[in-house]
Design an enzyme around this catalytic site. Structure first.
Site, PDB file in Angstrom:
ATOM      1  N   GLU A 174      32.812  44.380   8.165  1.00  0.00           N
ATOM      2  CA  GLU A 174      32.341  45.531   8.830  1.00  0.00           C
ATOM      3  C   GLU A 174      30.691  45.514   8.651  1.00  0.00           C
ATOM      4  O   GLU A 174      30.157  46.351   9.557  1.00  0.00           O
ATOM      5  CB  GLU A 174      32.883  46.912   8.377  1.00  0.00           C
ATOM      6  CG  GLU A 174      32.508  47.350   6.841  1.00  0.00           C
ATOM      7  CD  GLU A 174      33.286  46.632   5.699  1.00  0.00           C
ATOM      8  OE1 GLU A 174      33.128  46.919   4.699  1.00  0.00           O
ATOM      9  OE2 GLU A 174      33.942  45.608   6.163  1.00  0.00           O
TER      10      GLU A 174
ATOM     11  N   SER B 233      34.825  38.240  -2.477  1.00  0.00           N
ATOM     12  CA  SER B 233      34.738  38.379  -4.002  1.00  0.00           C
ATOM     13  C   SER B 233      35.942  38.045  -4.888  1.00  0.00           C
ATOM     14  O   SER B 233      37.199  38.300  -4.112  1.00  0.00           O
ATOM     15  CB  SER B 233      34.259  39.785  -4.084  1.00  0.00           C
ATOM     16  OG  SER B 233      35.268  40.890  -4.038  1.00  0.00           O
TER      17      SER B 233
ATOM     18  N   LYS C  50      39.946  40.086  10.525  1.00  0.00           N
ATOM     19  CA  LYS C  50      39.273  41.161  10.152  1.00  0.00           C
ATOM     20  C   LYS C  50      37.924  40.568   9.588  1.00  0.00           C
ATOM     21  O   LYS C  50      37.965  40.435   8.442  1.00  0.00           O
ATOM     22  CB  LYS C  50      39.985  42.006   8.818  1.00  0.00           C
ATOM     23  CG  LYS C  50      39.349  43.543   8.837  1.00  0.00           C
ATOM     24  CD  LYS C  50      39.788  43.812   7.537  1.00  0.00           C
ATOM     25  CE  LYS C  50      39.042  43.637   6.490  1.00  0.00           C
ATOM     26  NZ  LYS C  50      37.426  43.951   6.603  1.00  0.00           N
TER      27      LYS C  50
ATOM     28  N   GLU D  35      28.257  37.172 -10.917  1.00  0.00           N
ATOM     29  CA  GLU D  35      27.529  36.584  -9.447  1.00  0.00           C
ATOM     30  C   GLU D  35      26.830  37.428  -9.155  1.00  0.00           C
ATOM     31  O   GLU D  35      27.280  38.557  -8.785  1.00  0.00           O
ATOM     32  CB  GLU D  35      28.878  36.175  -8.660  1.00  0.00           C
ATOM     33  CG  GLU D  35      28.366  35.612  -7.532  1.00  0.00           C
ATOM     34  CD  GLU D  35      29.447  35.147  -6.618  1.00  0.00           C
ATOM     35  OE1 GLU D  35      29.059  34.270  -5.604  1.00  0.00           O
ATOM     36  OE2 GLU D  35      30.624  35.665  -6.482  1.00  0.00           O
TER      37      GLU D  35
ATOM     38  N   PHE E 189      30.864  38.887   4.424  1.00  0.00           N
ATOM     39  CA  PHE E 189      29.833  39.251   5.239  1.00  0.00           C
ATOM     40  C   PHE E 189      28.759  38.073   5.372  1.00  0.00           C
ATOM     41  O   PHE E 189      27.890  38.071   6.332  1.00  0.00           O
ATOM     42  CB  PHE E 189      28.925  40.350   4.908  1.00  0.00           C
ATOM     43  CG  PHE E 189      27.973  40.463   3.690  1.00  0.00           C
ATOM     44  CD1 PHE E 189      26.789  39.865   3.558  1.00  0.00           C
ATOM     45  CD2 PHE E 189      28.650  40.431   2.126  1.00  0.00           C
ATOM     46  CE1 PHE E 189      25.822  39.561   2.504  1.00  0.00           C
ATOM     47  CE2 PHE E 189      27.875  40.044   1.058  1.00  0.00           C
ATOM     48  CZ  PHE E 189      26.455  39.819   1.205  1.00  0.00           C
TER      49      PHE E 189
ATOM     50  N   CYS F  40      28.151  31.861  -1.859  1.00  0.00           N
ATOM     51  CA  CYS F  40      28.970  31.557  -2.785  1.00  0.00           C
ATOM     52  C   CYS F  40      29.004  30.310  -3.290  1.00  0.00           C
ATOM     53  O   CYS F  40      29.193  29.928  -4.432  1.00  0.00           O
ATOM     54  CB  CYS F  40      30.678  31.772  -2.460  1.00  0.00           C
ATOM     55  SG  CYS F  40      31.056  30.792  -0.989  1.00  0.00           S
TER      56      CYS F  40
END
Length: 503
Positions: free
Chosen positions: A181, A231, A178, A386, A154, A286
């Site tokens: 969402e 992740s 994909k 994290e 995201f 990240c």
């Protein structure tokens, strides 16, 4: 927005937006207000299979499309992205929450990757050795794999898809994407621009969903390669599942990035860059430097770091004066605040507390203010997890060598930075640090797109990363041809050659 006016995000299959027949939908929410701004479908199995089928069928003709034609489509796409920086950025801010300047920066970093794909006419060239043996030429072709797939996180809904499908498609593959969402609208606009640029139907398809849809992309035999950014927990599962299904996989995953600050650094510059890296996008990067390692006398700058942290402004992403916006969801906010709680409980010194952050006019926003911990040790949750929020942990060491040992002991290897005016210190750090991407007086060392993204160790699975030459290697297979042409009607005199010699 009334329920009747909330748009349903479509799938994109066969060159057209398609309304899903699913019964499972998720709300897309403005993180500053909790207003529902769209609804996203979790695609059915039949819809996922239809997208893959369209990609497979389109591959037969797309792989034969000339390099020059693919290049021209990418050239048109990069211009369309430039023309739509505003709409793309607004959608990012509305659904992700990052500030508009930050969203605009994201679009421009994605644009770099598209610009790199425009060079496909030279990037996809093979090699040739003429007369490698008597009358024998050996050469290679970099050929597409087939149908590729991408699963994105995201936090960069435009940049991360740009790290995947432009190069995959430019190499002659077709693609099923994909996106997350949580904030899909900017991704969908990007896909629409790609088709406006001239992509044929079926070359680029989009399905939405959760783990079930991701699993179908991992398992389907028509998908030959899969790229993932997200992740560590999910990426590890994706890598193993797709690899077991015989696919080529790259997984860019979690991180714990460190910024070393030497006492000979320009203090003001180093502090500003450190805080920008740690708190930009509310820490939801990240590549954020979430750990500051202050070396020697640089520890004396801690009060200044705390003062500048307190002065940072929190607001909705639409406020161009805000330094950081809200977290993406209430769940993300709860997790970050729970980790801050654990830092206090485990003995770290909380110098700046971002909990209970209030923004005038936005009582329901997912806001967490910049948070600063000192006295952090490697056994604390705030260090080894994290956080993915606006939390900066400070570690103090005496020497550069101690800083390097401390960072190398962390299992992650996504990125790290050093701020120094010493060439010797920078070179020592660059050589001895066991991290894939290094910044020298650069806080977020994501390389320009014509270099590859080279995170390492626990931050990456797969040999090849996105962007640069590695992206071409990932999205193509090498076919080597050994060719000899005989003179017409030449007499094949002499003994039958049963050896493999080609003198």
């Amino acid at each position: 927005m009334s329920s009747s006016s909330i748009p349903n995000i479509p799938l994109f299959i066969g060159g057209l937006p398609v309304q899903s027949k699913t019964t499972e939908w998720r709300d897309v929410v403005d993180p500053a207000t909790q207003e529902v701004v769209a609804r996203v479908p979790f695609a059915t199995g039949d819809e996922v299979r239809l997208a893959i089928s369209n990609a497979r069928d389109a591959y037969a003709s797309w792989r034969q499309t000339s390099l020059g034609q693919r290049m021209r489509i990418m050239l048109r796409l990069q211009q369309l992205i430039r023309d739509n920086v505003g709409p793309l950025s607004s959608l990012i801010t509305r659904e992700h929450g990052k500030t508009l300047p930050d969203a605009e920066g994201e679009v421009m970093r994605g644009l770099e990757a598209v610009e790199h794909a425009c060079a496909i006419t030279t990037l996809q060239q093979g090699e040739l050795a003429g007369n490698a043996a008597g009358g024998v030429d050996v050469y290679t072709r970099l050929q597409p794999l087939g149908v590729g797939a991408g699963i994105t996180a995201f936090n960069f809904p435009v940049m991360l898809p740009c790290f995947m499908f432009p190069m995959a498609i430019a190499c002659g593959n077709t693609f099923v994407l994909k996106p997350s969402e949580q904030d899909p609208s900017s991704t969908m606009l990007l896909v629409e621009l790609a088709h406006e640029a001239g992509l044929p139907p079926g070359v680029l398809n989009v399905v939405h969903g959760g783990p079930e849809v991701a699993g179908m992309l991992c398992d389907h035999p028509d998908i030959k390669a899969l790229s993932f950014i997200g992740s560590t927990a999910v990426g590890t599962q994706i890598y193993r599942r797709a690899s077991d299904a015989g696919k080529r996989v790259q997984a860019m995953m979690g991180a714990k990035n460190h910024c070393v600050v030497m006492p000979d650094a320009n203090a003001s510059q180093a502090i500003n860059h450190l805080l920008g890296s740690a708190f930009g996008a509310a820490g939801q990067r990240c590549m954020a430097n979430s750990v500051a390692v202050l070396v020697g006398a640089a520890r004396d700058w801690l009060p200044e770091i705390a003062d500048r942290t307190r002065a940072m402004r929190v607001g909705p992403g639409t406020d161009r004066e805000a330094d950081l916006g809200p977290l993406v969801s209430p769940a993300a906010k709860r997790r970050v605040e729970q980790l801050i709680d654990s830092g206090v409980e485990q003995g770290a010194t909380l110098l700046v507390d971002g909990r209970d952050c209030r923004v005038d006019g936005y009582p329901d926003g997912n806001f967490v203010g910049p948070t600063l911990f000192a006295g952090v040790s490697a056994d604390m949750d705030i260090y080894h997890q994290e956080i993915f929020g606006p939390v900066l942990c400070v570690v103090e060491v005496d020497t550069l060598e101690e800083a390097i040992r401390f960072i190398n002991a962390n299992p992650n290897g996504n990125g790290t930075s050093i701020f120094t005016s010493s060439g010797w210190a920078a070179r020592t750090f660059e050589q001895d640090i066991d991290v894939g991407q290094v910044g020298i007086n650069v806080p977020i060392p994501v390389p320009v797109a014509y270099f590859s993204f080279t995170g390492s160790r626990a931050s990456k699975l797969g040999d090849l990363g996105p962007n640069g030459k590695q992206a071409v290697q990932f999205w193509t297979q090498t076919k080597t041809v050994t060719a000899r042409w005989f003179e017409p009607d030449a007499d094949a005199a002499g003994r039958i050659n049963t050896t493999i010699s080609m003198h």
